[in-house]
Motif scaffolding. Structure first.
Motif, PDB file in Angstrom:
ATOM      1  N   THR A  69       0.848  -1.184   0.000  1.00 22.42           N
ATOM      2  CA  THR A  69       0.000   0.000   0.000  1.00 22.42           C
ATOM      3  C   THR A  69       0.883   1.234   0.000  1.00 22.42           C
ATOM      4  OG1 THR A  69      -1.660  -1.201   1.257  1.00 22.42           O
ATOM      5  CG2 THR A  69      -1.880   1.178   1.169  1.00 22.42           C
ATOM      6  N   ALA A  70       0.626   2.156  -0.926  1.00 24.04           N
ATOM      7  CA  ALA A  70       1.366   3.421  -0.993  1.00 24.04           C
ATOM      8  C   ALA A  70       0.366   4.557  -0.876  1.00 24.04           C
ATOM      9  CB  ALA A  70       2.135   3.522  -2.304  1.00 24.04           C
ATOM     10  N   GLN A  71       0.587   5.437   0.100  1.00 24.01           N
ATOM     11  CA  GLN A  71      -0.350   6.536   0.304  1.00 24.01           C
ATOM     12  C   GLN A  71       0.332   7.833   0.717  1.00 24.01           C
ATOM     13  OE1 GLN A  71      -3.013   5.147   3.332  1.00 24.01           O
ATOM     14  NE2 GLN A  71      -1.492   5.269   4.954  1.00 24.01           N
ATOM     15  N   SER A  72       1.642   7.905   0.572  1.00 25.14           N
ATOM     16  CA  SER A  72       2.353   9.091   1.042  1.00 25.14           C
ATOM     17  C   SER A  72       2.252  10.271   0.073  1.00 25.14           C
ATOM     18  CB  SER A  72       3.815   8.757   1.309  1.00 25.14           C
ATOM     19  OG  SER A  72       4.446   8.346   0.116  1.00 25.14           O
ATOM     20  N   GLN A  73       1.943  10.008  -1.191  1.00 23.48           N
ATOM     21  CA  GLN A  73       1.859  11.081  -2.188  1.00 23.48           C
ATOM     22  C   GLN A  73       0.421  11.604  -2.319  1.00 23.48           C
ATOM     23  OE1 GLN A  73       4.791  12.049  -3.447  1.00 23.48           O
ATOM     24  NE2 GLN A  73       5.769  10.369  -2.340  1.00 23.48           N
ATOM     25  N   ARG A  74       0.277  12.746  -2.995  1.00 22.39           N
ATOM     26  CA  ARG A  74      -1.051  13.350  -3.117  1.00 22.39           C
ATOM     27  C   ARG A  74      -1.794  12.930  -4.377  1.00 22.39           C
ATOM     28  NH1 ARG A  74      -2.820  17.603  -0.153  1.00 22.39           N
ATOM     29  NH2 ARG A  74      -3.926  18.451  -1.956  1.00 22.39           N
ATOM     30  N   THR A  75      -1.100  12.263  -5.315  1.00 18.03           N
ATOM     31  CA  THR A  75      -1.766  11.867  -6.553  1.00 18.03           C
ATOM     32  C   THR A  75      -1.727  10.356  -6.728  1.00 18.03           C
ATOM     33  OG1 THR A  75       0.253  12.046  -7.869  1.00 18.03           O
ATOM     34  CG2 THR A  75      -1.100  14.033  -7.683  1.00 18.03           C
TER      35      THR A  75
END
Length: 140
Positions: free
Chosen positions: A74-80
């Protein structure tokens, strides 16, 4: 195709992506936009990975591997979405590359004669120091 090593590449169809809402602070954008990506890769069913890489990858993945042999990142650190997708794929590639790395086999060695002599000389010296600390019996 996603290149992993010069001999191993993954097909894009092997990777399944789902977009979910990110957790944590972020205001209104977090609440209404699904920017986090959940990447799923079937390690056990991948035809492009050799068996030894699958085994090492399952060990390295740890709790990120499901009971069916599916790796979930899961990757969620970016805004896009695009940036999170790119980050998740990079993490997958890095994990598979780490699984492809084989440690050099250790060859057992024997201590040299000089090192054995130095060790024994040190033990003898230490014993002599301790012997000198003993009190002499009195002749009363």
């Amino acid at each position: 195709m996603i290149p992993i090593t010069p001999t191993i590449a993954l097909d894009d169809a092997e990777i399944e992506e789902r977009f979910i809402r990110s957790s944590g602070p972020g205001g209104q954008n977090v609440n209404k936009v699904s920017t986090a990506v959940q990447l799923r890769f079937d390690v056990a069913g991948s035809p492009n990975l050799p068996g030894w890489v699958k085994h090492r990858l399952s060990v390295l993945a740890g709790s990120r591997l499901t009971g069916e042999g599916v790796l979930v990142l899961t990757a969620q650190s970016q805004r896009t979405q695009e940036a999170n997708r790119r980050e998740a794929v990079e993490r997958l590639v890095a994990l598979i590359q780490a699984a492809c790395h084989r440690d050099k086999p250790r060859r057992p060695t024997r201590p040299t004669k000089g090192s054995q002599t130095r060790r024994m000389d040190g033990k003898t010296l230490r014993g002599a120091i301790k012997k000198g600390r003993q009190s002499k019996p009195s002749l009363d």
